[in-house]
Enzyme design. Structure first.
Site, PDB file in Angstrom:
ATOM      1  N   ASP A 189       0.833  -1.191   0.000  1.00 27.89           N
ATOM      2  CA  ASP A 189       0.000   0.000   0.000  1.00 27.89           C
ATOM      3  C   ASP A 189       0.878   1.255   0.000  1.00 27.89           C
ATOM      4  O   ASP A 189       1.914   1.301   0.657  1.00 27.89           O
ATOM      5  CB  ASP A 189      -0.908  -0.015   1.232  1.00 27.89           C
ATOM      6  CG  ASP A 189      -1.994   1.039   1.173  1.00 27.89           C
ATOM      7  OD1 ASP A 189      -2.737   1.063   0.182  1.00 27.89           O
ATOM      8  OD2 ASP A 189      -2.100   1.845   2.117  1.00 27.89           O
TER       9      ASP A 189
ATOM     10  N   GLU B 156       1.090  -0.444  -5.117  1.00 30.99           N
ATOM     11  CA  GLU B 156      -0.051   0.479  -5.149  1.00 30.99           C
ATOM     12  C   GLU B 156       0.518   1.864  -5.432  1.00 30.99           C
ATOM     13  O   GLU B 156       0.995   2.552  -4.539  1.00 30.99           O
ATOM     14  CB  GLU B 156      -0.819   0.425  -3.822  1.00 30.99           C
ATOM     15  CG  GLU B 156      -2.120   1.220  -3.821  1.00 30.99           C
ATOM     16  CD  GLU B 156      -1.926   2.677  -3.444  1.00 30.99           C
ATOM     17  OE1 GLU B 156      -1.987   3.524  -4.368  1.00 30.99           O
ATOM     18  OE2 GLU B 156      -1.726   2.961  -2.263  1.00 30.99           O
TER      19      GLU B 156
ATOM     20  N   ASP C  93     -11.022   1.530  -1.481  1.00 30.21           N
ATOM     21  CA  ASP C  93     -11.236   2.953  -1.195  1.00 30.21           C
ATOM     22  C   ASP C  93     -12.222   3.618  -2.152  1.00 30.21           C
ATOM     23  O   ASP C  93     -12.617   4.762  -1.936  1.00 30.21           O
ATOM     24  CB  ASP C  93      -9.904   3.715  -1.262  1.00 30.21           C
ATOM     25  CG  ASP C  93      -9.040   3.506  -0.032  1.00 30.21           C
ATOM     26  OD1 ASP C  93      -9.592   3.216   1.048  1.00 30.21           O
ATOM     27  OD2 ASP C  93      -7.810   3.619  -0.146  1.00 30.21           O
TER      28      ASP C  93
END
Length: 507
Positions: free
Chosen positions: A297, A344, A397
């Site tokens: 992430d 990411e 998200d």
């Protein structure tokens, strides 16, 4: 030494599904590692998917976010299968009846924690801690975690920087004395991790046996009130009293006009470099011991990270600082070999991030929902997507595709159709523009048709669910991470998906 560009993730066309464990259906308030997980794995297999992506399986802290854990290498005790504990004779079947909760499409965290923790404590009282395998486990990497959790309970769940000076600082002698007086509480927390990872190991073996790989997820940052920060304060930018000097976040972007103020302490990368990034390398080693592929992430934070004064109210006034760059990944590769990472790489990017992506060779992410701003150079447009990438209709998200479409203004909706129609035509995909569900299905087909070696579809988009099924709204502190399926995945859907994957050569 340069990071190798060998990459097995996107070398052959394949597809997967994004579905967190907590979102599985079942009678007991939250998805677990039990039979529902195995049934979902069978759906994944029947649909022709070769990957199952989950969010971090860690024990959550404040706000129940899997990206804010009490320990980066922990397992979430709420995912422990209670029926498995009955099989192990640690619980009675009759004791589960009071724990059954409505299957209403949500995780009710507050009620869940109270009920389930009570049952888990009861199970522990019947567990034989003298077993050799448990004794060996208790001397391993979870000892600090168990001490931290026991101390946290003794301190009314206050954050560690508010504990007495005796325990605020990690001191081996003081912790040994604490254990001698509180061994039952410490062993209870060890039992939870022992049981979790025993169940996870069996589930992963089952999933892998079906020919499916599990994609895991590790956050860039640690939660402030965590074992990781408490036991390694020198690796973070903290004051002498263990309060934060600087915290992490991102500047204003697509998700928030004031940016995101995460509140996590930022790393002191100089300290990490001095010992060859040993803490990070161990974290990566542990991640690959439980996942087949790992999504990192906020990958851009390794090139440059956004640092905000700990006293700030928003992320607007932060500053960019230089991260470790490729040095970290070169050190990790030297110790661990080639690493199956997905980077990411969303958000604010610059030349440095692109250089780091090229040097590591890790595939980045392409999110179809971001493709419709009218810019022909938009990197998320199918024509601009390269093979070494992973395409998503949306992430945890994002809103669901149906919610994304239904939430548009009239002007935004017209713009979407104006851009989408020629893209679909070029890919030979039909369009039912009468409903949001019809448009969402065409967009799913478009994602599958693109050049990305791997395409991941959120389960909400497979089922064409609306905004009520959204997993997370960035910068909103409460009400997130609650989505659950009410029922098992329909058989007819797996058949339909399999046909699509054949069309787009992902089987």
């Amino acid at each position: 030494m340069a990071v190798k560009k060998k990459n097995q993730i996107t070398s052959n066309r394949a597809a997967g599904v994004l579905m967190h464990i907590t979102s599985l259906p079942g009678e007991y308030g939250i998805g677990t590692l039990g039979k529902e997980a195995e049934k979902f794995a069978c759906f994944v297999k029947e649909a022709g998917f070769r990957y199952w992506q989950v969010l971090p399986i860690v024990q959550t802290g404040s706000g129940e976010s899997p990206y804010q854990s009490v320990y980066a290498s922990s397992g979430n005790p709420m995912m422990i299968d209670l029926e498995r504990l009955v099989q192990e004779k640690l619980l009675e079947e009759s004791e589960l009846s009071v724990y059954r909760m409505p299957q209403d499409g949500k995780v009710h965290f507050e009620e869940l924690e109270h009920r389930k923790m009570e049952l888990l404590r009861k199970a522990y009282t019947r567990f034989d801690i003298t077993q050799k395998c448990f004794r060996e486990f208790s001397e391993g990497k979870f000892r600090d975690y168990a001490l931290f959790m026991a101390l946290r309970e003794k301190n009314d769940r206050k954050p560690f920087w508010e504990w007495s000076k005796r325990y605020r600082k990690y001191d081996a002698a003081e912790l040994h004395n604490f254990y001698e007086k509180n061994c039952e509480e410490v062993n209870f927390w060890l039992f939870l991790q022992y049981e979790f990872f025993r169940e996870w190991k069996e589930l992963k073996a089952y999933v892998n046996g079906l020919g499916i790989k599990i994609i895991g997820d590790i956050p860039l940052y640690m939660a402030y009130d965590s074992v990781d920060v408490w036991a390694n304060p020198q690796l973070f930018k903290l004051n002498k009293n263990y309060t934060c000097k600087k915290v992490a976040g991102v500047p204003p972007d697509y998700f928030s006009a004031t940016g995101q103020l995460w509140g996590n302490p930022v790393y002191d990368w100089k300290k990490h470099a001095e010992d060859g990034y040993s803490w990070w390398i161990e974290r990566m080693r542990q991640a690959f011991s439980i996942y087949d592929v790992v999504r990192i992430d906020h990958f851009r934070g390794f090139d440059r990270y956004y640092e905000i004064d700990a006293k700030a109210d928003t992320a607007i006034g932060g500053r960019w600082r230089k991260g470790p760059g490729s040095a970290l990944f070169e050190a990790a590769q030297e110790k661990l070999g080639d690493l199956a990472f997905i980077a990411e790489d969303l958000g604010t990017l610059d030349a440095g991030v692109y250089r780091l992506m090229r040097k590591t060779g890790y595939p980045g992410m392409k999110v179809l929902q971001f493709a419709f701003d009218g810019n022909p150079g938009n990197p998320y447009l199918p024509a601009n997507i390269k093979k070494n990438s992973v395409c998503y209709t949306g992430t945890h998200d994002n809103d669901t595709l149906v919610g994304f479409i239904k939430g548009m203004s009239e002007a935004e909706y017209s713009n979407l159709l104006r851009i989408l129609k020629p893209l679909l035509q070029a890919a030979g995909i039909g369009l039912d523009a009468e409903t949001a569900e019809g448009i969402a299905e065409s967009m799913t087909d478009l994602a599958l048709s693109c050049k990305s070696g791997l395409c991941i579809l959120p389960v909400q988009d497979l089922l064409k669910l609306g905004s009520e099924a959204r997993m997370n709204v960035p910068s909103v502190a409460s009400g997130n991470w609650r989505f659950r399926l009410k029922d098992e995945m329909p058989t007819e859907l797996s058949e339909k998906i399999r046909e699509k994957l054949k069309v787009y050569k992902r089987i």
